[in-house]
Scaffold this active site. Structure first.
Site, PDB file in Angstrom:
ATOM      1  N   ARG A  19       0.852  -1.199   0.000  1.00  0.00           N
ATOM      2  CA  ARG A  19       0.000   0.000   0.000  1.00  0.00           C
ATOM      3  C   ARG A  19       0.888   1.250   0.000  1.00  0.00           C
ATOM      4  O   ARG A  19       2.113   1.152  -0.027  1.00  0.00           O
ATOM      5  CB  ARG A  19      -0.908   0.009   1.236  1.00  0.00           C
ATOM      6  CG  ARG A  19      -0.153  -0.054   2.542  1.00  0.00           C
ATOM      7  CD  ARG A  19      -1.082   0.092   3.748  1.00  0.00           C
ATOM      8  NE  ARG A  19      -0.312   0.268   4.946  1.00  0.00           N
ATOM      9  CZ  ARG A  19      -0.082  -0.680   5.867  1.00  0.00           C
ATOM     10  NH1 ARG A  19      -0.628  -1.875   5.706  1.00  0.00           N
ATOM     11  NH2 ARG A  19       0.659  -0.418   6.924  1.00  0.00           N
ATOM     12  N   GLY A  54       3.042  -7.943 -11.973  1.00  0.00           N
ATOM     13  CA  GLY A  54       4.352  -8.342 -11.456  1.00  0.00           C
ATOM     14  C   GLY A  54       4.255  -9.558 -10.563  1.00  0.00           C
ATOM     15  O   GLY A  54       3.286 -10.310 -10.607  1.00  0.00           O
ATOM     16  N   VAL A  61      10.894  -7.691   6.042  1.00  0.00           N
ATOM     17  CA  VAL A  61      12.250  -7.283   5.644  1.00  0.00           C
ATOM     18  C   VAL A  61      13.216  -7.284   6.829  1.00  0.00           C
ATOM     19  O   VAL A  61      14.436  -7.316   6.639  1.00  0.00           O
ATOM     20  CB  VAL A  61      12.267  -5.886   4.967  1.00  0.00           C
ATOM     21  CG1 VAL A  61      11.551  -5.917   3.632  1.00  0.00           C
ATOM     22  CG2 VAL A  61      11.718  -4.801   5.883  1.00  0.00           C
ATOM     23  N   SER A 138      13.139  10.354   5.172  1.00  0.00           N
ATOM     24  CA  SER A 138      12.029  11.184   5.677  1.00  0.00           C
ATOM     25  C   SER A 138      12.560  12.572   5.999  1.00  0.00           C
ATOM     26  O   SER A 138      13.726  12.708   6.397  1.00  0.00           O
ATOM     27  CB  SER A 138      11.443  10.574   6.951  1.00  0.00           C
ATOM     28  OG  SER A 138      10.567  11.501   7.594  1.00  0.00           O
ATOM     29  N   TYR A 151      12.266   6.707  15.178  1.00  0.00           N
ATOM     30  CA  TYR A 151      11.949   6.814  13.743  1.00  0.00           C
ATOM     31  C   TYR A 151      12.921   7.783  13.072  1.00  0.00           C
ATOM     32  O   TYR A 151      13.524   7.478  12.039  1.00  0.00           O
ATOM     33  CB  TYR A 151      10.501   7.292  13.579  1.00  0.00           C
ATOM     34  CG  TYR A 151      10.074   7.494  12.147  1.00  0.00           C
ATOM     35  CD1 TYR A 151       9.578   6.430  11.402  1.00  0.00           C
ATOM     36  CD2 TYR A 151      10.168   8.736  11.526  1.00  0.00           C
ATOM     37  CE1 TYR A 151       9.189   6.597  10.081  1.00  0.00           C
ATOM     38  CE2 TYR A 151       9.786   8.922  10.213  1.00  0.00           C
ATOM     39  CZ  TYR A 151       9.284   7.852   9.482  1.00  0.00           C
ATOM     40  OH  TYR A 151       8.902   8.031   8.172  1.00  0.00           O
TER      41      TYR A 151
HETATM   42  N1  LIG Z   1       3.492   8.817   4.700  1.00  0.00           N
HETATM   43  C1  LIG Z   1       4.379   9.732   5.031  1.00  0.00           C
HETATM   44  O1  LIG Z   1       4.014  10.876   5.338  1.00  0.00           O
HETATM   45  C2  LIG Z   1       5.854   9.412   5.033  1.00  0.00           C
HETATM   46  C3  LIG Z   1       6.735  10.471   5.286  1.00  0.00           C
HETATM   47  C4  LIG Z   1       8.106  10.216   5.284  1.00  0.00           C
HETATM   48  C5  LIG Z   1       8.578   8.945   5.028  1.00  0.00           C
HETATM   49  N2  LIG Z   1       7.694   7.932   4.797  1.00  0.00           N
HETATM   50  C6  LIG Z   1       8.248   6.601   4.538  1.00  0.00           C
HETATM   51  O2  LIG Z   1       7.683   6.068   3.376  1.00  0.00           O
HETATM   52  C7  LIG Z   1       7.716   4.650   3.438  1.00  0.00           C
HETATM   53  C8  LIG Z   1       6.351   4.104   3.063  1.00  0.00           C
HETATM   54  O3  LIG Z   1       5.420   4.524   4.033  1.00  0.00           O
HETATM   55  P1  LIG Z   1       3.869   4.780   3.712  1.00  0.00           P
HETATM   56  O4  LIG Z   1       3.575   6.158   4.132  1.00  0.00           O
HETATM   57  O5  LIG Z   1       3.545   4.341   2.345  1.00  0.00           O
HETATM   58  O6  LIG Z   1       3.244   3.857   4.831  1.00  0.00           O
HETATM   59  P2  LIG Z   1       2.233   2.621   4.777  1.00  0.00           P
HETATM   60  O7  LIG Z   1       2.070   2.217   6.200  1.00  0.00           O
HETATM   61  O8  LIG Z   1       1.046   2.947   3.966  1.00  0.00           O
HETATM   62  O9  LIG Z   1       3.069   1.520   3.984  1.00  0.00           O
HETATM   63  C9  LIG Z   1       4.202   0.899   4.520  1.00  0.00           C
HETATM   64  C10 LIG Z   1       4.292  -0.484   3.926  1.00  0.00           C
HETATM   65  O10 LIG Z   1       5.482  -1.106   4.445  1.00  0.00           O
HETATM   66  C11 LIG Z   1       5.132  -2.429   4.865  1.00  0.00           C
HETATM   67  N3  LIG Z   1       6.032  -2.882   5.903  1.00  0.00           N
HETATM   68  C12 LIG Z   1       6.187  -2.357   7.144  1.00  0.00           C
HETATM   69  N4  LIG Z   1       7.049  -3.094   7.844  1.00  0.00           N
HETATM   70  C13 LIG Z   1       7.455  -4.097   7.028  1.00  0.00           C
HETATM   71  C14 LIG Z   1       8.342  -5.187   7.187  1.00  0.00           C
HETATM   72  N5  LIG Z   1       8.987  -5.394   8.338  1.00  0.00           N
HETATM   73  N6  LIG Z   1       8.548  -6.007   6.145  1.00  0.00           N
HETATM   74  C15 LIG Z   1       7.886  -5.818   4.979  1.00  0.00           C
HETATM   75  N7  LIG Z   1       7.027  -4.809   4.772  1.00  0.00           N
HETATM   76  C16 LIG Z   1       6.815  -3.956   5.792  1.00  0.00           C
HETATM   77  C17 LIG Z   1       3.710  -2.316   5.360  1.00  0.00           C
HETATM   78  O11 LIG Z   1       3.053  -3.576   5.436  1.00  0.00           O
HETATM   79  C18 LIG Z   1       3.108  -1.372   4.342  1.00  0.00           C
HETATM   80  O12 LIG Z   1       2.582  -2.045   3.222  1.00  0.00           O
HETATM   81  C19 LIG Z   1       8.162   4.298   4.861  1.00  0.00           C
HETATM   82  O13 LIG Z   1       9.536   3.985   4.871  1.00  0.00           O
HETATM   83  C20 LIG Z   1       7.917   5.588   5.613  1.00  0.00           C
HETATM   84  O14 LIG Z   1       8.729   5.725   6.756  1.00  0.00           O
HETATM   85  C21 LIG Z   1       6.343   8.133   4.786  1.00  0.00           C
END
Ligand SMILES: NC(=O)c1ccc[n+]([C@@H]2O[C@H](COP(=O)([O-])OP(=O)(O)OC[C@H]3O[C@@H](n4cnc5c(N)ncnc54)[C@H](O)[C@@H]3O)[C@@H](O)[C@H]2O)c1
Length: 253
Positions: A19, A54, A61, A138, A151
């Protein structure tokens, strides 16, 4: 705009693809011709893989041996890897005083150590020249933001890992870069986006005055994965509506 041939013939891995930003990235790379291995601990990753034609791999991970399992799957699916997007991550960390050992371990293991280990284990498969690694850091890893300590420390590590590895791999023709998203509308920020402190501290001082869409991060990741970024290495590009650059509240506030 997507270019259907930009990644034709290239093999990509996107972690955290069930997602959010990861799913948007997998869709974008596939729309531009890449074959994508979608990785996530959430079995819903199968839906992303199906949507992009795909393959899916259900994988935590941060689990021991995850990098080798992923390398085995990538070798079987593609034989080599052109693009690795290290996106999987967890949010919701706390101030240090409220962070027990389990919380600190969870954030460092998932958001930092897994990125190093997976990248190391995939190195033998990365295309030379032409390989691309894009890490998802981030804005909270770039400047202090009280309240999200483990974090933010992990994400600062991802940014430094990006610079470090860029120097190690550019001579081999592999470019390593990162994006540093601001507030993006995903499940990770669902709770925060209603939180008054978050609205005041992050959303209000975002010059574009809105959260970003996952697709607006995916397009920058795709740029960094593409030949258009052929002279970019070790960069951490903010995708944050200007928050890092300006951080100013509305004038009337
Ligand atoms: N949404 C934001 O505002 C934001 C801001 C800065 C950075 N990020 C970074 O972007 C990346 C994606 O986040 P997002 O916002 O899409 O969040 P999200 O929670 O929608 O998606 C994160 C995805 O990572 C997967 N995941 C988490 N832990 C896992 C693991 N141990 N092994 C395999 N998969 C795992 C989850 O199941 C999920 O599908 C992350 O690294 C997050 O820190 C997000």
């Amino acid at each position: 705009m997507p270019d259907a041939a930009r990644f034709a013939g290239r093999a990509a891995i996107v972690t955290g693809a069930a997602r959010g930003i990861g799913a948007a990235t997998a869709r974008r790379l596939a729309a531009e011709g890449a074959r994508v291995l979608c990785v996530d601990s959430d079995p819903a990753v199968v839906e992303t893989a199906t949507a992009c034609g795909g393959e899916a791999l259900a994988l935590d991970v941060a689990a021991p041996g995850a990098g080798q399992r992923l390398a085995d799957a990538a070798r079987a699916a593609f034989g080599r890897v052109d693009i690795l997007v290290n996106n999987a991550g967890i949010g919701g960390s706390k101030p240090l005083a409220e962070s027990d050992d389990a919380l600190i371990d969870r954030f460092i293991d998932t958001n930092l150590k897994a990125v190093l280990r997976i990248t190391r284990d995939l190195l033998p498969l990365l295309a030379r020249p032409g390989g691309r690694i894009v890490n998802v850091a981030s804005v909270f890893g770039e400047v202090g933001h009280p309240g999200t300590t483990a974090y933010a420390v992990a994400k600062a590590g991802v940014a430094q890992f990006t610079r470090q590895l860029a120097g190690e791999l550019a001579p081999e023709g592999i470019l390593v870069n990162a994006v540093a998203p601001g507030v993006i509308e995903t499940r990770m920020t669902e709770g925060h986006r209603q939180n008054p402190y978050y609205l005041r501290a992050v959303l209000a001082p975002t010059p574009l005055r809105r959260a970003g869409a996952p697709e607006e991060v995916a397009s920058v990741i795709a740029f960094l994965a593409s030949d258009d970024a052929s002279y970019v290495a070790g960069a951490v590009i903010a995708v944050d509506g200007g928050w890092l650059a300006a951080r100013h509240p509305p004038r009337e506030a």
